[in-house]
Scaffold this motif. Structure first.
Motif, short mmCIF file in Angstrom:
data_model
loop_
_atom_site.label_atom_id
_atom_site.label_comp_id
_atom_site.label_asym_id
_atom_site.label_seq_id
_atom_site.Cartn_x
_atom_site.Cartn_y
_atom_site.Cartn_z
N LYS A 116 0.81 -1.22 0.00
CA LYS A 116 0.00 0.00 0.00
C LYS A 116 0.84 1.27 0.00
O LYS A 116 0.36 2.34 -0.38
CB LYS A 116 -0.93 0.00 1.21
CG LYS A 116 -2.03 -1.05 1.16
CD LYS A 116 -2.84 -1.02 2.45
CE LYS A 116 -3.86 -2.13 2.51
NZ LYS A 116 -4.61 -2.12 3.79
N ARG A 167 3.31 1.81 -1.92
CA ARG A 167 3.63 2.09 -3.32
C ARG A 167 5.11 2.44 -3.54
O ARG A 167 5.44 3.29 -4.36
CB ARG A 167 2.77 3.25 -3.84
CG ARG A 167 1.27 3.03 -3.76
CD ARG A 167 0.52 4.35 -3.85
NE ARG A 167 -0.90 4.18 -4.10
CZ ARG A 167 -1.80 3.94 -3.17
NH1 ARG A 167 -1.43 3.79 -1.90
NH2 ARG A 167 -3.08 3.82 -3.49
N ARG A 205 -5.58 -2.99 -5.98
CA ARG A 205 -5.48 -2.50 -7.36
C ARG A 205 -4.93 -1.08 -7.44
O ARG A 205 -4.01 -0.79 -8.19
CB ARG A 205 -6.83 -2.58 -8.06
CG ARG A 205 -6.82 -2.03 -9.50
CD ARG A 205 -8.13 -2.32 -10.22
NE ARG A 205 -8.32 -3.76 -10.40
CZ ARG A 205 -7.79 -4.46 -11.41
NH1 ARG A 205 -7.05 -3.84 -12.33
NH2 ARG A 205 -8.00 -5.75 -11.50
N SER A 206 -5.50 -0.18 -6.67
CA SER A 206 -5.09 1.22 -6.75
C SER A 206 -3.60 1.38 -6.41
O SER A 206 -2.86 2.06 -7.12
CB SER A 206 -5.93 2.08 -5.80
OG SER A 206 -5.50 3.42 -5.82
N ASP A 219 -0.69 2.55 -9.15
CA ASP A 219 0.15 3.72 -8.84
C ASP A 219 1.63 3.35 -8.82
O ASP A 219 2.47 4.06 -9.37
CB ASP A 219 -0.24 4.32 -7.49
CG ASP A 219 -1.59 5.00 -7.52
OD1 ASP A 219 -2.13 5.22 -8.62
OD2 ASP A 219 -2.11 5.32 -6.43
#
Length: 272
Positions: A158, A160, A193-194, A198
């Motif tokens: 998360k 990223r 997914r997000s 990213d």
């Protein structure tokens, strides 16, 4: 004089036996160490260090060729060796060689950007194929020495912050620029997914045709079944899958088989 020479020969014979014995096992050798002179300690330590390196290299090699399967953790005596390899220039060179082989494979294809009909496809895995999880292992000191904590790992996803695997951004775009459709088939869960999108874009990847993640209906399946089903789905749509690239054998096993498979090195964990 004769007695001294006899003892020297006996010690040399003992050390040769330690080095050459075909039933050598690092755990047995460590258990067999007892008190000895400092000079002998140095010699034995050197012998064990050499043999440990060979032992761990043999273990890593057999993971890569899929002789060793379904392991939960890396042998404790090999964790530091795996870390050293996965963070070395040798790892990067091995990835580069795999990339070179993919390029040669594409040289034998008839598909080019002007000739493709839009139905030529290539499949990439994500973790340790496009995005590297090595920083996660560095920060947590695991490198396979403990079972992967899914909650902790997904928390890291998360953020990223995964960098690209060396040489893979260039290969990704070489394939895309040929007019081949790129499909990313990952065992990551759909709710990530997000963060995944990213991170991929930040790392330099874009222009894929589909990013396929595991939905609720897939979470109870083994990864090899899930990925096999996704290949079946793509082929049912009429796509010609020219190749699959991943770091786990579960990315390739099962039917239908792609024309070629290319595995990147990863002996930190095993995903079935």
């Amino acid at each position: 004089m004769d007695r001294s020479m006899f003892l020297s020969l006996a010690l040399a014979s003992l050390l040769i036996g330690v080095v050459s014995a075909r039933d050598w096992n690092i755990l047995n050798q460590l258990k067999g160490l007892g008190s000895s002179s400092s000079s002998k300690d140095v010699v034995v330590s050197s012998v064990l260090s050499t043999n440990l390196k060979r032992y761990c290299e043999s273990w890593r090699f057999n993971v890569e060729v899929h002789n060793i399967r379904n392991f939960d953790v890396v042998p404790q005596e090999c964790v530091s060796y795996v870390e050293k390899y996965m963070t070395s220039s040798q790892y990067e060179d091995d990835v580069e060689r795999a990339v070179d082989e993919v390029t040669l494979h594409f040289g034998s294809m008839c598909c080019s950007k002007t000739k493709c009909d839009g139905m030529d496809a290539w499949i990439f895995d994500v973790d340790d194929t496009l995005l590297s999880t090595i920083p996660y292992h560095k920060n947590n000191g695991f490198f396979g020495g403990e079972k992967l904590n899914s909650t902790k790992f997904e928390g890291w996803i998360k953020k990223r912050k995964a960098p690209p695997v060396p040489h893979m951004v260039k290969l990704y775009h070489e394939i895309r620029e040929r007019g081949v459709k790129i499909f990313l088939v990952s065992s990551r869960k759909e709710y990530l997914r997000s963060a995944t999108v990213d991170n991929l874009i930040q790392a330099g990847y874009y222009g894929w045709s589909n990013l396929i993640l595991r939905g609720l209906e897939d979470e109870q399946k083994k990864v090899k079944q899930y990925k096999s089903e996704k290949r079946t789905w793509l082929i049912s749509l009429g796509y010609r899958v020219w190749g699959v690239m991943g770091d786990q054998w579960s990315s390739f096993t099962g039917c239908p088989l792609p024309k070629r498979t290319f595995k990147l090195p990863n002996s930190i964990y095993y995903v079935a």
